[in-house]
Write an enzyme that holds these catalytic residues in place. Structure first.
Site, short mmCIF file in Angstrom:
data_model
loop_
_atom_site.label_atom_id
_atom_site.label_comp_id
_atom_site.label_asym_id
_atom_site.label_seq_id
_atom_site.Cartn_x
_atom_site.Cartn_y
_atom_site.Cartn_z
N ASN A 1 0.85 -1.19 0.00
CA ASN A 1 0.00 0.00 0.00
C ASN A 1 0.88 1.23 0.00
O ASN A 1 1.93 1.27 0.65
CB ASN A 1 -0.91 0.04 1.23
N ASP B 1 -3.04 21.85 10.77
CA ASP B 1 -3.59 20.96 9.75
C ASP B 1 -4.49 21.68 8.76
O ASP B 1 -4.76 22.87 8.88
CB ASP B 1 -4.36 19.82 10.42
N GLU C 1 -1.66 1.28 -5.50
CA GLU C 1 -1.47 2.67 -5.92
C GLU C 1 -0.45 2.80 -7.05
O GLU C 1 -0.56 3.70 -7.88
CB GLU C 1 -1.05 3.53 -4.73
N TYR D 1 1.23 9.91 4.76
CA TYR D 1 1.05 10.12 6.18
C TYR D 1 2.20 10.98 6.70
O TYR D 1 3.36 10.63 6.51
CB TYR D 1 1.04 8.78 6.93
N ARG D 2 1.87 12.06 7.36
CA ARG D 2 2.91 12.96 7.84
C ARG D 2 3.82 12.25 8.84
O ARG D 2 3.39 11.31 9.54
CB ARG D 2 2.30 14.21 8.45
#
Length: 533
Positions: free
Chosen positions: A174, A329, A280, A178-179
């Site tokens: 996958n 954010d 992906e 993600y930070r």
């Protein structure tokens, strides 16, 4: 033509007149954010401003930082190789509409599509530019110009990483975005939200470790014929891996690889809400109409794009969580601190003189707004697979993509709007949608004025608003609990007698065609007299 790497993409932006090289010295601590934010919101020049390549970074001599690369509709279209997002959605629809051939003619018609589809699958190559420099030791994340974006951020954050994990059960890869909060030279936080695929990989590894134990015997007691009670108990006690148990916490590792500075197709594919069984890298190949070349990592059993600027290899421990955040954010507020796994970096590889690609998020509009609108168009044909009556959707930028979805449908039976709401809440990342408004097919969901007029005229609030409980976005600071709260659906479709509505429904005010045509014939002269040419 596809872009083979980030540098080709930068050259294309330059040719398009959509790149500014900045020679003034800038600090990666706060200053780059302030500059990029002003550019993205500027009312002068093109909407979204230009892509920015900073070439004089304080404390990082020779480094370059790319930001706002996707920060306009034009750049997103250039990245996807289309003239309109609907053109891209149509490409997806054509491939999803493939049906079993009924005869020789149907088979012949499918050959061109199947031939093209063969170009999409990733391929592993022996080496690539990301291996130009390989560091098994004496490396530091602090060598890179990683940004601290906002004053109350907990530190520096890697904000545009393509994070690869592998399902411990199926072994499928996958790719997600993600930070990563930088704790020190070789550790970061891994902020995969609880409902994201990487978090599920982490939970599956936790389940496996909890069932097997250190010596191969069950670590937790198992009850019932299914043999799954140990995993159920572990998930309940750890709240799905969100907290550590006081005793009997399973140990083990899950491998992780992070690519920074990938070509635009790979970067975009990392944020696309793909169906769980669709990799992906396959989506990136579809975007590029050419396979993504991958190389094997040095210290973990994973593959990364061969042309990446920077690659971080490492692992997370199943028995280790650490406070991550706060972080400014895309909601326009700071996401609060919480416990997340810790990524231990075991190796760093990179190109010579790597370009550090990053982004910032905050009050919209920013770069992520344009990325999100492109995802909206990609998501539409995927949604139609399970919601065929759906015509169009709009995720307004100010709704930060999980607070509001406006949906138009072709209504055919009573209660259908409520069926659609629940269907949307059942779809992957759409489960987080806080408010869903459903309108009839004669409402243009892309026209907020039209939506506002029709919705507020068409609803009886007590009758047409429903509430439900379920998972909510981790960034929702207003929910009663982290990751769990309420959602609202509004049925703004015209009500039918079979839905209990028996009052007359008035006609919408529209000028007749004859008068419109008459004024059209005079409009050029009228416009001149009115001064509105």
């Amino acid at each position: 033509m596809p872009f083979d790497d980030l540098r080709q993409w930068i050259a294309a932006l330059d040719r398009a007149g959509d790149l500014k090289r900045i020679q003034t010295e800038v600090d990666p601590i706060l200053e780059i954010t302030e500059i990029a934010d002003r550019v993205s919101k500027s009312k002068i020049g093109k909407p979204g401003g230009s892509a920015l390549l900073f070439q004089n970074i304080k404390g990082h001599s020779g480094s370059q930082v790319l930001i706002n690369q996707f920060g306009s509709e034009a750049r997103m279209k250039l990245a996807l190789g289309v003239n309109s997002f609907d053109e891209f959605a149509e490409r997806i629809r054509v491939f999803m509409d493939l049906k079993s051939p009924q005869g020789l003619l149907d088979k012949l018609k499918m050959l061109p599509l199947l031939t093209e589809a063969g170009k999409f699958f990733p391929k592993t190559v022996p080496t690539g530019p990301c291996k130009e420099v390989i560091k098994h030791d004496n490396f530091s994340l602090l060598d890179f110009p990683i940004l601290q974006c906002w004053p109350q951020d907990a530190g520096r954050f890697i904000t545009l990483p393509c994070v690869t994990t592998r399902d411990p059960k199926s072994r499928k890869r996958n790719l997600g975005m993600y930070r990563l909060q930088v704790y020190d030279a070789c550790t970061t936080g891994a902020h995969w939200q609880r409902q994201k695929v990487a978090a599920e990989h982490y939970r599956q590894a936790l389940r496996n470790a909890g069932s097997a134990g250190k010596e191969g015997a069950p670590l937790l007691p198992s009850f019932g014929r299914s043999g799954n009670s140990a995993a159920v108990d572990l998930m309940a006690r750890t709240s799905g891996g969100q907290v550590l148990t006081p005793t009997s916490q399973p140990s083990g590792r899950m491998e992780v690889a992070v690519a920074i500075g990938t070509d635009p197709a790979v970067t975009f594919s990392a944020i696309v809400p793909a169906p769980p069984d669709v990799e992906e890298y396959l989506i990136a190949g579809f975007l590029r109409a050419a396979p993504v070349e991958l190389v094997r990592c040095e210290t973990v059993d994973l593959e990364v794009p061969a042309s990446s600027e920077i690659v971080l290899e490492g692992y997370v421990n199943l028995d280790e969580l650490r406070t991550e955040g706060p972080f400014g954010d895309h909601t326009g507020f700071y996401s609060l601190e919480d416990l997340y796994p810790v990524l231990h970096v075991t190796c760093i590889t990179h190109r010579k003189d790597p370009i550090y690609a990053t982004t910032i998020v905050g009050k919209p509009p920013m770069e992520d707004a344009y990325m999100g609108k492109a995802v909206e168009r990609v998501f539409l044909p995927l949604m139609r697979l399970t919601i065929p009556e759906l015509l169009d959707i709009n995720l307004p930028i100010e709704g930060v993509f999980h607070n509001l979805m406006i949906v138009s449908i072709r209504k055919s039976y009573p209660g259908q709007a409520r069926k659609v709401m629940n269907a949307v809440w059942s779809l992957g990342q759409a489960m987080f949608t806080k408010c869903i408004i459903v309108v009839d097919e004669d409402v243009d969901v892309q026209n907020i004025s039209d939506v506002t007029l029709k919705v507020l005229n068409h609803i009886d609030p007590e009758r047409d608003i429903q509430f439900t409980l379920g998972p909510v976005d981790s960034l929702d600071h207003a929910s009663r609990l982290a990751n769990y709260g309420s959602k609202m659906g509004i049925d703004a479709t015209r009500k039918w007698p079979t839905e209990g509505f028996n009052r007359p429904w008035p006609d919408e005010i529209v000028m007749d065609a004859k008068t419109k045509a008459l004024v059209d014939s005079k409009w050029k002269a009228l416009a001149k007299e009115l001064g509105i040419e």
